[in-house]
Design a protein around this motif. Structure first.
Motif, PDB file in Angstrom:
ATOM      1  N   TYR A  93      27.761  17.261 -76.173  1.00  0.00           N
ATOM      2  CA  TYR A  93      28.829  16.357 -76.569  1.00  0.00           C
ATOM      3  C   TYR A  93      28.559  15.851 -77.990  1.00  0.00           C
ATOM      4  O   TYR A  93      27.443  15.415 -78.300  1.00  0.00           O
ATOM      5  N   TYR A  94      29.599  15.904 -78.816  1.00  0.00           N
ATOM      6  CA  TYR A  94      29.504  15.503 -80.209  1.00  0.00           C
ATOM      7  C   TYR A  94      30.479  14.360 -80.484  1.00  0.00           C
ATOM      8  O   TYR A  94      31.630  14.408 -80.043  1.00  0.00           O
ATOM      9  N   CYS A  95      30.026  13.387 -81.235  1.00  0.00           N
ATOM     10  CA  CYS A  95      30.968  12.385 -81.729  1.00  0.00           C
ATOM     11  C   CYS A  95      31.348  12.738 -83.159  1.00  0.00           C
ATOM     12  O   CYS A  95      30.568  13.349 -83.885  1.00  0.00           O
ATOM     13  N   THR A  96      32.558  12.374 -83.523  1.00  0.00           N
ATOM     14  CA  THR A  96      33.052  12.668 -84.867  1.00  0.00           C
ATOM     15  C   THR A  96      33.781  11.460 -85.428  1.00  0.00           C
ATOM     16  O   THR A  96      34.276  10.607 -84.679  1.00  0.00           O
ATOM     17  N   ALA A  97      33.850  11.425 -86.734  1.00  0.00           N
ATOM     18  CA  ALA A  97      34.602  10.395 -87.441  1.00  0.00           C
ATOM     19  C   ALA A  97      35.678  11.069 -88.277  1.00  0.00           C
ATOM     20  O   ALA A  97      35.399  12.042 -88.982  1.00  0.00           O
ATOM     21  N   ASP A  98      36.874  10.528 -88.200  1.00  0.00           N
ATOM     22  CA  ASP A  98      38.049  11.150 -88.819  1.00  0.00           C
ATOM     23  C   ASP A  98      38.778  10.065 -89.609  1.00  0.00           C
ATOM     24  O   ASP A  98      39.151   9.044 -89.055  1.00  0.00           O
ATOM     25  N   ARG A  99      39.040  10.333 -90.875  1.00  0.00           N
ATOM     26  CA  ARG A  99      39.717   9.332 -91.705  1.00  0.00           C
ATOM     27  C   ARG A  99      41.212   9.255 -91.467  1.00  0.00           C
ATOM     28  O   ARG A  99      41.924   8.532 -92.152  1.00  0.00           O
ATOM     29  N   GLY A 100      41.696  10.025 -90.516  1.00  0.00           N
ATOM     30  CA  GLY A 100      43.106   9.961 -90.160  1.00  0.00           C
ATOM     31  C   GLY A 100      43.862  11.223 -90.505  1.00  0.00           C
ATOM     32  O   GLY A 100      45.088  11.280 -90.386  1.00  0.00           O
ATOM     33  N   THR A 101      43.128  12.244 -90.923  1.00  0.00           N
ATOM     34  CA  THR A 101      43.757  13.505 -91.286  1.00  0.00           C
ATOM     35  C   THR A 101      43.978  14.408 -90.082  1.00  0.00           C
ATOM     36  O   THR A 101      44.675  15.412 -90.180  1.00  0.00           O
ATOM     37  N   GLY A 102      43.344  14.066 -88.969  1.00  0.00           N
ATOM     38  CA  GLY A 102      43.430  14.927 -87.805  1.00  0.00           C
ATOM     39  C   GLY A 102      42.299  15.921 -87.704  1.00  0.00           C
ATOM     40  O   GLY A 102      42.165  16.629 -86.707  1.00  0.00           O
ATOM     41  N   THR A 103      41.501  15.968 -88.740  1.00  0.00           N
ATOM     42  CA  THR A 103      40.338  16.854 -88.760  1.00  0.00           C
ATOM     43  C   THR A 103      39.083  16.016 -88.942  1.00  0.00           C
ATOM     44  O   THR A 103      39.033  15.185 -89.851  1.00  0.00           O
ATOM     45  N   PRO A 104      38.081  16.194 -88.078  1.00  0.00           N
ATOM     46  CA  PRO A 104      36.865  15.395 -88.240  1.00  0.00           C
ATOM     47  C   PRO A 104      36.232  15.579 -89.611  1.00  0.00           C
ATOM     48  O   PRO A 104      36.120  16.705 -90.106  1.00  0.00           O
ATOM     49  N   ASP A 105      35.812  14.468 -90.197  1.00  0.00           N
ATOM     50  CA  ASP A 105      35.126  14.511 -91.480  1.00  0.00           C
ATOM     51  C   ASP A 105      33.618  14.508 -91.319  1.00  0.00           C
ATOM     52  O   ASP A 105      32.895  15.007 -92.186  1.00  0.00           O
ATOM     53  N   TYR A 106      33.149  13.920 -90.243  1.00  0.00           N
ATOM     54  CA  TYR A 106      31.719  13.836 -89.987  1.00  0.00           C
ATOM     55  C   TYR A 106      31.444  14.150 -88.520  1.00  0.00           C
ATOM     56  O   TYR A 106      32.228  13.764 -87.640  1.00  0.00           O
ATOM     57  N   TRP A 107      30.308  14.830 -88.295  1.00  0.00           N
ATOM     58  CA  TRP A 107      29.892  15.185 -86.944  1.00  0.00           C
ATOM     59  C   TRP A 107      28.493  14.637 -86.693  1.00  0.00           C
ATOM     60  O   TRP A 107      27.635  14.703 -87.579  1.00  0.00           O
ATOM     61  N   GLY A 108      28.279  14.179 -85.463  1.00  0.00           N
ATOM     62  CA  GLY A 108      26.944  13.827 -85.041  1.00  0.00           C
ATOM     63  C   GLY A 108      26.197  15.073 -84.605  1.00  0.00           C
ATOM     64  O   GLY A 108      26.751  16.181 -84.583  1.00  0.00           O
ATOM     65  N   GLN A 109      24.970  14.900 -84.192  1.00  0.00           N
ATOM     66  CA  GLN A 109      24.115  16.043 -83.877  1.00  0.00           C
ATOM     67  C   GLN A 109      24.302  16.554 -82.455  1.00  0.00           C
ATOM     68  O   GLN A 109      23.831  17.636 -82.139  1.00  0.00           O
ATOM     69  N   GLY A 110      24.984  15.826 -81.612  1.00  0.00           N
ATOM     70  CA  GLY A 110      25.226  16.281 -80.250  1.00  0.00           C
ATOM     71  C   GLY A 110      24.205  15.774 -79.261  1.00  0.00           C
ATOM     72  O   GLY A 110      23.026  15.587 -79.599  1.00  0.00           O
ATOM     73  N   THR A 111      24.649  15.568 -78.046  1.00  0.00           N
ATOM     74  CA  THR A 111      23.765  15.172 -76.961  1.00  0.00           C
ATOM     75  C   THR A 111      24.150  15.988 -75.727  1.00  0.00           C
ATOM     76  O   THR A 111      25.328  16.155 -75.434  1.00  0.00           O
ATOM     77  N   LEU A 112      23.151  16.513 -75.030  1.00  0.00           N
ATOM     78  CA  LEU A 112      23.399  17.450 -73.931  1.00  0.00           C
ATOM     79  C   LEU A 112      23.628  16.711 -72.628  1.00  0.00           C
ATOM     80  O   LEU A 112      22.821  15.855 -72.233  1.00  0.00           O
ATOM     81  N   VAL A 113      24.706  17.068 -71.970  1.00  0.00           N
ATOM     82  CA  VAL A 113      25.021  16.563 -70.629  1.00  0.00           C
ATOM     83  C   VAL A 113      24.981  17.744 -69.674  1.00  0.00           C
ATOM     84  O   VAL A 113      25.668  18.749 -69.891  1.00  0.00           O
ATOM     85  N   THR A 114      24.180  17.625 -68.631  1.00  0.00           N
ATOM     86  CA  THR A 114      24.076  18.670 -67.629  1.00  0.00           C
ATOM     87  C   THR A 114      24.413  18.074 -66.268  1.00  0.00           C
ATOM     88  O   THR A 114      23.786  17.099 -65.851  1.00  0.00           O
ATOM     89  N   VAL A 115      25.406  18.666 -65.614  1.00  0.00           N
ATOM     90  CA  VAL A 115      25.833  18.182 -64.305  1.00  0.00           C
ATOM     91  C   VAL A 115      25.498  19.251 -63.273  1.00  0.00           C
ATOM     92  O   VAL A 115      26.015  20.372 -63.348  1.00  0.00           O
ATOM     93  N   SER A 116      24.654  18.906 -62.343  1.00  0.00           N
ATOM     94  CA  SER A 116      24.255  19.860 -61.306  1.00  0.00           C
ATOM     95  C   SER A 116      25.153  19.728 -60.086  1.00  0.00           C
ATOM     96  O   SER A 116      25.641  18.652 -59.760  1.00  0.00           O
ATOM     97  N   SER A 117      25.349  20.849 -59.419  1.00  0.00           N
ATOM     98  CA  SER A 117      26.233  20.855 -58.240  1.00  0.00           C
ATOM     99  C   SER A 117      25.460  20.557 -56.974  1.00  0.00           C
ATOM    100  O   SER A 117      24.243  20.503 -56.962  1.00  0.00           O
TER     101      SER A 117
END
Length: 117
Positions: A93-117
């Motif tokens: 999962y990545y968070c992003t920051a967008d100045r309002g253009t609809g396209t992310p301007d900045y991305w975070g490094q991501g964090t892993l989510v694992t869901v086991s069944s």
């Protein structure tokens, strides 16, 4: 703007996790904040977004009703509360920051989510 995501981990199906993204820099409230995710072998996809002051939120159909996005501009922070997790929610999962253009301007490094069944 630098973004740091945290809160990922391993959880059983039906469980919950809370992801947090902390931004450095100024003018955090001038950015739309979003979460994206990328599952193994799949393209990156939009998950949720929140407007500048937190009044309006947006969700992908796959997570609507289970995930909640929120932000605290005083702390330069955006959160993603994830409930009722499913194995198909497994992704980086990545968070992003967008100045309002609809396209992310900045991305975070991501964090892993694992869901086991």
């Amino acid at each position: 703007v630098q973004l740091q995501a945290s809160g990922g981990g391993l959880v059983q199906a039906g469980g919950s996790l809370r992801l947090t993204c902390t931004a450095s820099g100024r003018a955090f409230n001038r950015y739309l904040m979003n979460w994206y995710r990328q599952a193994p072998g799949r393209e990156r996809e939009y998950v949720a977004g929140i407007d500048f002051n937190g009044e309006t939120t947006y969700y992908a159909d796959a997570v609507k009703g289970r995930f909640t996005i929120s932000r605290d501009n005083s702390k330069n922070m955006v959160n993603l509360e994830m409930n009722g997790l499913k194995p198909e929610d497994t992704a980086v999962y990545y968070c992003t920051a967008d100045r309002g253009t609809g396209t992310p301007d900045y991305w975070g490094q991501g964090t892993l989510v694992t869901v086991s069944s």
